[in-house]
Design a protein around this motif. Structure first.
Motif, mmCIF file in Angstrom:
data_model
loop_
_atom_site.group_PDB
_atom_site.id
_atom_site.type_symbol
_atom_site.label_atom_id
_atom_site.label_comp_id
_atom_site.label_asym_id
_atom_site.label_seq_id
_atom_site.Cartn_x
_atom_site.Cartn_y
_atom_site.Cartn_z
ATOM 1 N N ALA A 67 0.831 -1.205 0.000
ATOM 2 C CA ALA A 67 0.000 0.000 0.000
ATOM 3 C C ALA A 67 0.866 1.256 0.000
ATOM 4 C CB ALA A 67 -0.932 -0.014 1.211
ATOM 5 N N THR A 68 1.947 1.242 0.756
ATOM 6 C CA THR A 68 2.859 2.387 0.798
ATOM 7 C C THR A 68 3.525 2.600 -0.556
ATOM 8 O OG1 THR A 68 3.249 2.129 3.158
ATOM 9 C CG2 THR A 68 4.935 3.323 1.913
ATOM 10 N N ALA A 69 3.959 1.527 -1.191
ATOM 11 C CA ALA A 69 4.597 1.641 -2.511
ATOM 12 C C ALA A 69 3.628 2.230 -3.530
ATOM 13 C CB ALA A 69 5.102 0.274 -2.974
ATOM 14 N N LEU A 70 2.380 1.793 -3.497
ATOM 15 C CA LEU A 70 1.384 2.329 -4.435
ATOM 16 C C LEU A 70 1.160 3.815 -4.189
ATOM 17 C CD1 LEU A 70 -1.227 -0.577 -4.550
ATOM 18 C CD2 LEU A 70 0.597 -0.063 -6.197
ATOM 19 N N ARG A 71 1.083 4.209 -2.939
ATOM 20 C CA ARG A 71 0.886 5.626 -2.601
ATOM 21 C C ARG A 71 2.081 6.457 -3.063
ATOM 22 N NH1 ARG A 71 -2.575 9.625 -2.076
ATOM 23 N NH2 ARG A 71 -2.130 11.004 -0.343
ATOM 24 N N GLN A 72 3.283 5.945 -2.878
ATOM 25 C CA GLN A 72 4.483 6.667 -3.314
ATOM 26 C C GLN A 72 4.483 6.855 -4.836
ATOM 27 O OE1 GLN A 72 7.490 4.148 -1.581
ATOM 28 N NE2 GLN A 72 7.612 5.374 0.286
ATOM 29 N N ILE A 73 4.051 5.839 -5.558
ATOM 30 C CA ILE A 73 3.985 5.951 -7.020
ATOM 31 C C ILE A 73 2.964 7.014 -7.415
ATOM 32 C CG2 ILE A 73 3.362 4.743 -9.154
ATOM 33 C CD1 ILE A 73 4.542 2.181 -7.812
#
Length: 168
Positions: A67-73
């Motif tokens: 979820a964090t990786a998706l938000r960062q993208i």
């Protein structure tokens, strides 16, 4: 490795904003399988039409890490940090399914809009027709077949993405 499904959408220059976001998804998660791309009217607000589709890939990260990786993208590609839920966006990445996980935190899974947004259900059912969501007993193809298709308008559009040259 956990199989994940991500809804991808954009209504701000989507043909320019989506490809670099897909490149970042590829960098984080490896090979991507994409559904067809659909154009749809904005739902919940007045705005330009969206391009929407679903991506399947595998994650080595935890649910929270994914979820964090998706938000960062999203943020790296122009998503406003405090964007309202129903608003125009450069890139929207919603984690729909994370393996067999059912949860309420750090996000709700399976994602509820799978059941009521055609722009999520149709591409997901196309990508994984025999998949049964955790806590359910109906394959996605049957969910799409039973869906009231008069509520939301969407149609397939041509869209082609290849990972950028440094990833091939």
């Amino acid at each position: 490795m956990t199989r994940i499904y991500i809804s991808v959408g954009s209504n701000i220059s989507p043909r320019e904003n989506i490809p670099p976001a897909l490149d970042d998804l590829f960098r984080h998660f490896g090979p991507l399988t994409l559904s067809r791309v659909f154009e749809s009217e904005a739902v919940g607000f007045d705005g330009d039409n969206f391009l929407n589709f679903v991506v399947a890939c595998d994650s080595k990260l935890s649910l929270a890490g994914t979820a964090t990786a998706l938000r960062q993208i999203e943020l790296a590609h122009g998503r406003a940090p405090n964007a309202r839920k129903f608003s125009s966006r450069t890139v929207d990445l919603d984690l729909l399914l994370f393996g067999e996980i059912q949860c309420q935190q750090p996000l709700v899974l399976p994602r509820p809009e799978i059941r009521f947004n055609a722009f999520v259900l149709w591409p997901l059912a196309e990508l994984a027709p025999e998949l049964v969501m955790p806590g359910d007993d109906t394959p996605l193809s049957q969910r799409w077949q039973d869906f009231d298709k008069t509520q939301q308008k969407l149609w397939p559009v041509a869209f082609h993405w290849l990972p950028s040259g440094d990833m091939q």
